[in-house]
Enzyme design. Structure first.
Site, short mmCIF file in Angstrom:
data_model
loop_
_atom_site.label_atom_id
_atom_site.label_comp_id
_atom_site.label_asym_id
_atom_site.label_seq_id
_atom_site.Cartn_x
_atom_site.Cartn_y
_atom_site.Cartn_z
N HIS A 1 0.87 -1.19 0.00
CA HIS A 1 0.00 0.00 0.00
C HIS A 1 0.90 1.24 0.00
CE1 HIS A 1 -3.35 2.56 0.51
NE2 HIS A 1 -3.49 2.52 1.82
N HIS B 1 -2.43 -3.15 -9.67
CA HIS B 1 -3.35 -2.42 -8.80
C HIS B 1 -4.61 -3.24 -8.65
CE1 HIS B 1 -5.72 0.85 -7.10
NE2 HIS B 1 -4.58 1.44 -6.87
N ASP C 1 2.70 4.95 -7.80
CA ASP C 1 3.96 5.00 -7.07
C ASP C 1 5.17 4.60 -7.90
OD1 ASP C 1 3.12 6.11 -4.68
OD2 ASP C 1 2.19 4.23 -4.09
#
Ligand code: COA
Length: 371
Positions: free
Chosen positions: A218, A257, A307
């Site tokens: 996460h 994801h 990210d």
């Protein structure tokens, strides 16, 4: 059939954000993330998430004033950051600090929706102060007092470095905070809502949320990506790295994801920023090669996530790696507060079931009769 990891399970109505994983769309309160990234500021976006619509000029000015005058850390909190928290990882220190903020609140049990928002705005203002102050203390440096003349992101950089940041640098941090501000029921937000649904207070809900961010699946992904880039070392080693990772069923950080099965709409914004930063050039080239080599996995719905590029951007802005995880929280705090507020506006205790797979009823054997 059990939805492992609650995959695909809808557990609440929410008007805060739309994550459309099939079409690669993300809307905050109806506004496309690309538009917010281009035109908005973090302060305005936080207002939007909390109150449901874009502020008027007067509303934004007043919101900004409240944020600016709420940045100062109390003496007891400073002492804890300088003492027991000093050698903790920044994300652990942030989690501990949020929990302690309850001591500065004369009425933490006030669950009125206005009180929750008021408290939430204070948390949004305090998060950068906590992260920057703890980092300086951990490095043996003196804390720097907030500067009310600076915007949210610029003040964070000021409190971290003691230098007034160039406007472009502050803008990039602001942009990063906008991109991380909200993402429906991701692990941290869900955790916050579960805690809020017990009618616990906002500090407890946000502490729970920060706890989930430590994990690399996460919030820890940005630093995991940079660690991976250091391990890969150069563009020429990307192919071998991916082959080995896929062969051993490992995870290539910054890809995949739970919701997006196409490109995460935040990636082009971050990629574009990363492409313009000279200091992160070596990382950027490796990342582009990773994207090319990972392209065949698009067939399985694995694409870059937000990210992939954020760690490179932080690195280029000379933000120390231990602060990458708290940076996620500095953005997401707005979303957490909006969700706790929404949960409390129409609360029902969140309490799912499990399918029992343990042994059938067994006869208890007293200790003395056991071998
Ligand atoms: C984010 C993440 C946890 C989502 O996982 P998920 O929804 O549970 O997806 P699954 O674990 O079911 O993965 C589905 C398939 O894709 C593969 N996969 C998923 N992400 C992958 C990655 N980053 N690298 C390689 N393969 C990946 C899985 O191995 C699995 O393959 P299989 O069906 O052959 O077993 C996962 O993609 C991941 O670990 N990514 C890396 C960490 C990261 O970047 N996190 C930040 C998220 S914003």
């Amino acid at each position: 059939m059990i939805a492992k990891g609650l995959e695909g399970v809808v557990i609440a109505d929410s008007a805060i954000s739309l994550v459309d994983g099939k079409n690669g769309r993300l809307l905050y309160r109806g506004y496309a993330i690309g538009d917010l990234a281009r035109f908005s500021t973090y302060e305005e976006t936080a207002y939007l998430l909390l109150f449901g619509s874009l502020p008027s000029r007067a509303q934004l000015a007043s919101f900004s004033r409240v944020l600016r005058r709420s940045r100062r850390l109390s003496k007891p909190l400073l002492e804890v950051l300088a003492g027991p928290c000093r050698h903790l990882l920044p994300i652990d220190a942030l989690r501990t600090a949020v929990s302690l903020l309850v001591q500065d609140d004369p009425c933490p049990g006030d669950r009125s929706l206005e009180a929750v928002l008021e408290r939430g705005i204070r948390l949004i203002a305090l998060f950068p102060s906590i992260a920057a102050t703890h980092y300086r203390l951990s490095q043996g440096q003196k804390p720097i007092a907030p500067d009310a003349t600076l915007g949210h992101a610029a003040n964070f950089l000021w409190m971290l470095t003691g230098k007034k940041p160039p406007a472009e640098e502050a803008r990039l941090v602001d942009l990063d905070l906008i991109l991380h501000a909200e993402h429906s029921l991701n692990a941290s937000t869900f955790a916050a809502r579960v805690t809020a649904s017990t009618l616990s207070d906002l500090y407890a809900a946000v502490t729970t949320a920060v706890g989930t961010l430590k994990g690399p699946l996460h919030g820890g992904a940005a630093s995991a990506v940079v660690a991976m880039l250091d391990q890969i070392g150069s563009e020429s080693r990307v192919r071998a790295y991916i082959q080995e990772t896929v062969r051993t069923h490992g995870r290539v950080m910054g890809f995949g994801h739970r919701e997006y099965k196409v490109l995460d709409p935040r990636v082009p914004v971050m990629r574009d920023v990363a492409s313009r930063l000279e200091k992160g050039r070596r990382y950027y080239e490796i990342l582009r090669a990773l994207e090319r080599e990972m392209a065949p996995l698009g067939k399985k719905g694995i694409f870059p996530n937000v990210d992939l590029y954020s760690g490179t951007v932080y690195h280029s802005l000379s933000i120390p790696q231990p602060l990458f995880d708290p940076l996620f929280a500095l953005g997401r705090i707005a979303g957490w507060v909006a969700h706790v507020h929404e949960q409390l506006a129409d609360n029902r205790l969140i309490r799912p079931r499990s399918a029992y797979t343990g042994p059938k009823a067994r006869r208890y054997v007293p200790l003395e009769e056991r071998p």
